[in-house]
Design a protein around this motif. Structure first.
Motif, PDB file in Angstrom:
ATOM      1  N   HIS A  50       8.495 -11.292 -30.930  1.00 44.14           N
ATOM      2  CA  HIS A  50       7.314 -12.134 -30.791  1.00 44.14           C
ATOM      3  C   HIS A  50       7.691 -13.518 -31.291  1.00 44.14           C
ATOM      4  CE1 HIS A  50       3.893  -8.869 -30.854  1.00 44.14           C
ATOM      5  NE2 HIS A  50       4.848  -8.599 -29.982  1.00 44.14           N
ATOM      6  N   ILE A  51       7.151 -14.551 -30.653  1.00 43.79           N
ATOM      7  CA  ILE A  51       7.442 -15.922 -31.061  1.00 43.79           C
ATOM      8  C   ILE A  51       6.140 -16.641 -31.396  1.00 43.79           C
ATOM      9  CG2 ILE A  51       8.236 -18.173 -30.230  1.00 43.79           C
ATOM     10  CD1 ILE A  51      10.534 -16.752 -28.887  1.00 43.79           C
ATOM     11  N   ILE A  52       6.077 -17.148 -32.625  1.00 43.45           N
ATOM     12  CA  ILE A  52       4.946 -17.943 -33.093  1.00 43.45           C
ATOM     13  C   ILE A  52       5.522 -19.316 -33.412  1.00 43.45           C
ATOM     14  CG2 ILE A  52       2.988 -18.025 -34.678  1.00 43.45           C
ATOM     15  CD1 ILE A  52       3.266 -15.419 -32.956  1.00 43.45           C
ATOM     16  N   ALA A  53       5.525 -20.192 -32.432  1.00 44.29           N
ATOM     17  CA  ALA A  53       6.198 -21.478 -32.593  1.00 44.29           C
ATOM     18  C   ALA A  53       5.489 -22.542 -31.770  1.00 44.29           C
ATOM     19  CB  ALA A  53       7.663 -21.370 -32.162  1.00 44.29           C
ATOM     20  N   VAL A  54       5.414 -23.745 -32.347  1.00 48.23           N
ATOM     21  CA  VAL A  54       4.767 -24.874 -31.683  1.00 48.23           C
ATOM     22  C   VAL A  54       5.600 -26.125 -31.940  1.00 48.23           C
ATOM     23  CG1 VAL A  54       2.648 -26.215 -31.419  1.00 48.23           C
ATOM     24  CG2 VAL A  54       2.509 -23.825 -32.155  1.00 48.23           C
ATOM     25  N   SER A  55       5.951 -26.826 -30.893  1.00 49.93           N
ATOM     26  CA  SER A  55       6.729 -28.055 -31.041  1.00 49.93           C
ATOM     27  C   SER A  55       5.980 -29.073 -31.895  1.00 49.93           C
ATOM     28  CB  SER A  55       7.022 -28.664 -29.671  1.00 49.93           C
ATOM     29  OG  SER A  55       7.914 -27.864 -28.945  1.00 49.93           O
ATOM     30  N   LYS A  82       0.844  -1.185   0.000  1.00 50.73           N
ATOM     31  CA  LYS A  82       0.000   0.000   0.000  1.00 50.73           C
ATOM     32  C   LYS A  82       0.886   1.243   0.000  1.00 50.73           C
ATOM     33  CE  LYS A  82      -3.829   2.163   2.513  1.00 50.73           C
ATOM     34  NZ  LYS A  82      -4.730   2.060   3.702  1.00 50.73           N
ATOM     35  N   GLY A  83       0.561   2.180  -0.870  1.00 52.58           N
ATOM     36  CA  GLY A  83       1.350   3.398  -0.970  1.00 52.58           C
ATOM     37  C   GLY A  83       2.463   3.328  -1.992  1.00 52.58           C
ATOM     38  N   ALA A  84       2.629   2.181  -2.649  1.00 50.13           N
ATOM     39  CA  ALA A  84       3.647   2.068  -3.699  1.00 50.13           C
ATOM     40  C   ALA A  84       3.320   3.035  -4.839  1.00 50.13           C
ATOM     41  CB  ALA A  84       3.710   0.645  -4.225  1.00 50.13           C
ATOM     42  N   LYS A  85       4.355   3.494  -5.496  1.00 47.47           N
ATOM     43  CA  LYS A  85       4.187   4.479  -6.564  1.00 47.47           C
ATOM     44  C   LYS A  85       4.481   3.835  -7.915  1.00 47.47           C
ATOM     45  CE  LYS A  85       5.870   8.966  -8.198  1.00 47.47           C
ATOM     46  NZ  LYS A  85       6.843  10.071  -7.951  1.00 47.47           N
ATOM     47  N   PRO A  86       3.480   3.751  -8.803  1.00 51.04           N
ATOM     48  CA  PRO A  86       3.724   3.195 -10.142  1.00 51.04           C
ATOM     49  C   PRO A  86       4.727   4.039 -10.914  1.00 51.04           C
ATOM     50  CG  PRO A  86       1.374   3.287  -9.660  1.00 51.04           C
ATOM     51  CD  PRO A  86       2.061   4.081  -8.589  1.00 51.04           C
ATOM     52  N   GLY A  87       5.561   3.380 -11.721  1.00 52.24           N
ATOM     53  CA  GLY A  87       6.564   4.072 -12.514  1.00 52.24           C
ATOM     54  C   GLY A  87       6.271   3.988 -14.001  1.00 52.24           C
ATOM     55  N   LYS A  88       7.248   4.393 -14.785  1.00 49.04           N
ATOM     56  CA  LYS A  88       7.107   4.405 -16.238  1.00 49.04           C
ATOM     57  C   LYS A  88       7.977   3.312 -16.843  1.00 49.04           C
ATOM     58  CE  LYS A  88       7.821   7.250 -20.359  1.00 49.04           C
ATOM     59  NZ  LYS A  88       8.339   8.532 -20.899  1.00 49.04           N
ATOM     60  N   PRO A  89       7.394   2.405 -17.626  1.00 47.37           N
ATOM     61  CA  PRO A  89       8.200   1.354 -18.257  1.00 47.37           C
ATOM     62  C   PRO A  89       9.211   1.926 -19.245  1.00 47.37           C
ATOM     63  CG  PRO A  89       5.855   0.820 -18.320  1.00 47.37           C
ATOM     64  CD  PRO A  89       5.964   2.247 -17.888  1.00 47.37           C
ATOM     65  N   ALA A  90      10.265   1.165 -19.487  1.00 48.49           N
ATOM     66  CA  ALA A  90      11.262   1.560 -20.483  1.00 48.49           C
ATOM     67  C   ALA A  90      10.621   1.590 -21.866  1.00 48.49           C
ATOM     68  CB  ALA A  90      12.426   0.575 -20.464  1.00 48.49           C
ATOM     69  N   ASP A  91      11.202   2.376 -22.754  1.00 50.16           N
ATOM     70  CA  ASP A  91      10.707   2.436 -24.126  1.00 50.16           C
ATOM     71  C   ASP A  91      10.859   1.077 -24.801  1.00 50.16           C
ATOM     72  OD1 ASP A  91      10.153   5.133 -23.841  1.00 50.16           O
ATOM     73  OD2 ASP A  91      12.079   5.773 -24.683  1.00 50.16           O
ATOM     74  N   GLU A  92       9.961   0.785 -25.716  1.00 54.43           N
ATOM     75  CA  GLU A  92      10.033  -0.464 -26.473  1.00 54.43           C
ATOM     76  C   GLU A  92      11.275  -0.452 -27.356  1.00 54.43           C
ATOM     77  OE1 GLU A  92       7.176  -3.130 -29.451  1.00 54.43           O
ATOM     78  OE2 GLU A  92       6.571  -1.134 -28.820  1.00 54.43           O
ATOM     79  N   PRO A  93      11.978  -1.588 -27.477  1.00 57.70           N
ATOM     80  CA  PRO A  93      13.154  -1.630 -28.358  1.00 57.70           C
ATOM     81  C   PRO A  93      12.804  -1.200 -29.778  1.00 57.70           C
ATOM     82  CG  PRO A  93      13.029  -3.617 -27.025  1.00 57.70           C
ATOM     83  CD  PRO A  93      11.743  -2.878 -26.803  1.00 57.70           C
ATOM     84  N   LYS A  94      13.752  -0.521 -30.419  1.00 52.58           N
ATOM     85  CA  LYS A  94      13.502  -0.041 -31.782  1.00 52.58           C
ATOM     86  C   LYS A  94      13.451  -1.189 -32.784  1.00 52.58           C
ATOM     87  CE  LYS A  94      15.415   4.613 -31.169  1.00 52.58           C
ATOM     88  NZ  LYS A  94      16.432   5.594 -31.637  1.00 52.58           N
ATOM     89  N   LEU A  95      14.359  -2.149 -32.635  1.00 49.22           N
ATOM     90  CA  LEU A  95      14.388  -3.291 -33.549  1.00 49.22           C
ATOM     91  C   LEU A  95      13.362  -4.322 -33.099  1.00 49.22           C
ATOM     92  CD1 LEU A  95      15.835  -4.692 -35.969  1.00 49.22           C
ATOM     93  CD2 LEU A  95      17.312  -5.792 -34.263  1.00 49.22           C
ATOM     94  N   LYS A  96      12.528  -4.770 -34.033  1.00 55.90           N
ATOM     95  CA  LYS A  96      11.493  -5.757 -33.729  1.00 55.90           C
ATOM     96  C   LYS A  96      11.707  -6.990 -34.603  1.00 55.90           C
ATOM     97  CE  LYS A  96       7.943  -2.297 -32.561  1.00 55.90           C
ATOM     98  NZ  LYS A  96       8.723  -1.080 -32.855  1.00 55.90           N
ATOM     99  N   ILE A  97      11.650  -8.167 -33.969  1.00 49.97           N
ATOM    100  CA  ILE A  97      11.912  -9.423 -34.670  1.00 49.97           C
ATOM    101  C   ILE A  97      10.780 -10.405 -34.384  1.00 49.97           C
ATOM    102  CG2 ILE A  97      13.580 -11.268 -35.089  1.00 49.97           C
ATOM    103  CD1 ILE A  97      15.648  -9.515 -33.595  1.00 49.97           C
ATOM    104  N   GLU A  98      10.236 -10.985 -35.436  1.00 51.74           N
ATOM    105  CA  GLU A  98       9.241 -12.048 -35.286  1.00 51.74           C
ATOM    106  C   GLU A  98       9.893 -13.376 -35.652  1.00 51.74           C
ATOM    107  OE1 GLU A  98       4.844 -11.840 -36.420  1.00 51.74           O
ATOM    108  OE2 GLU A  98       5.717 -12.886 -38.140  1.00 51.74           O
TER     109      GLU A  98
END
Length: 331
Positions: free
Chosen positions: A172-177, A111-127
């Motif tokens: 992002h990972i789209i993979a199924v064994s 109780k009383g914790a202060k929410p912060g700001k997440p880091a920016d999303e990485p610029k390079l994106k890989i699927e």
């Protein structure tokens, strides 16, 4: 105090169903959820799980344990001794879609914790699109015989997630064994009803009717590693059948991501006649920003559970992927 899933202090990575913003649903491996907050010594997370999933816990980037989910909703303790000041807590999904769906219900802090700001999303994106090699199936196993594949599966240490971290990229990972481009492992038909491409447009593997909005996240790079399961047993797909299926997947990816560099993997676990078919696929896409990504074939020293890559082999595969991506993107 509950940090709700729709709080600005919470960030996400991976395909997630946000139909209910306060109860997001996911099942793909590698999904990440982070929260940033200050002034809290304690932190736990509320998950409603199918009963088969495990999560890595990271506190300020340092591994802080594993959550082994049970069936149903439960509050799992992350830490009772967080450092003073601001902390970032991250969960990464170790297990794969076969292990069921998870619903995230929020982080519990003092109780009383202060929410912060997440880091920016990485610029390079890989699927990453693939099978068990991309999942990280059994990657931490002691050898080919494992008492529990679940215990040793860890997407975070698989080649895909490792390569993305080395490139400072989001993924992002789209993979199924066991899934192939055309034929799944162990099936007695050369054409399976639901090979991997069947799920490509789905937000959830376990609910394929829930379709993904491809405008939400557009990658710069797509890495496809498929073809191992297609040729694992007779009857094997015919040349035209396999080449057409690979071409169709590449063209579908290209339709959603016109500017992405697409890499298709040769190695590390396919068998003949994959390699001739692979060359034909590559020739069909010459000059279309589709590139071969060569990986060394696995050897006995590389094996973990059920002949899958161990951590050392996964690191080598990641290095090969990083080298190829850097060369084409001039990074």
């Amino acid at each position: 105090m509950l940090i709700q899933p729709d709080s600005a202090a919470v960030s996400y990575s991976g395909r997630i169903d946000f139909s209910d913003r306060r109860a997001p649903v996911f099942d793909w491996p590698g999904v990440m959820i982070s929260a940033v907050f200050a002034n809290s010594q304690n932190c736990s997370v509320i998950l409603d799980d199918s009963g088969g999933n495990d999560f890595n816990v990271f506190i300020n980037g340092v591994h802080g344990g594993i959550i082994e989910c049970v069936k149903g909703e439960k509050e799992y303790v992350i830490s009772k001794s967080l450092a003073p000041g601001e902390n970032t807590v991250t969960l990464t999904k170790r297990t794969e879609s076969y292990d069921g769906i998870t619903v995230f219900k929020g982080f519990v802090v003092d109780k009383g914790a202060k929410p912060g700001k997440p880091a920016d999303e990485p610029k390079l994106k890989i699927e990453f699109i693939g099978d068990s090699l991309t999942v990280g199936y059994g990657v931490e196993g002691p050898g080919i015989s494992c008492d529990s594949v679940r215990k040793y599966t860890n997407n975070h240490m698989g080649f895909a997630a490792t390569a993305a971290r080395a490139l400072n990229g989001g993924f992002h990972i789209i993979a199924v064994s066991g899934r192939g481009l055309v034929k799944n492992y162990g099936e007695n038909s050369p054409q399976s009803e639901r090979p991997l491409p069947f799920y490509y447009e789905s937000t959830l593997m376990n609910r394929p009717e829930v379709k993904w909005d491809f405008k939400l996240w557009v990658p710069d790079v797509v890495v496809i590693n498929l073809g191992t399961n297609d040729f694992s047993a007779e009857p094997k797909p015919a040349a035209e059948q396999f080449i057409n299926a690979y071409t169709a997947l590449i063209e579908k990816v290209r339709g959603y991501y016109p500017e992405a560099a697409i890499f298709i993997c040769e190695g590390p676990a396919q068998s003949e006649p994959f390699f001739d078919y692979f060359d034909a696929v590559l020739r069909k896409h010459e000059g279309k920003n589709v590139h071969a990504l060569e990986m060394q074939m696995l050897k006995p020293a590389d094996w973990a559970c059920d002949y899958h890559p161990n951590r050392k082999a996964a690191e080598r595969m990641a290095g090969e992927a990083v080298e190829g991506i850097k060369r084409i993107l001039n990074l």
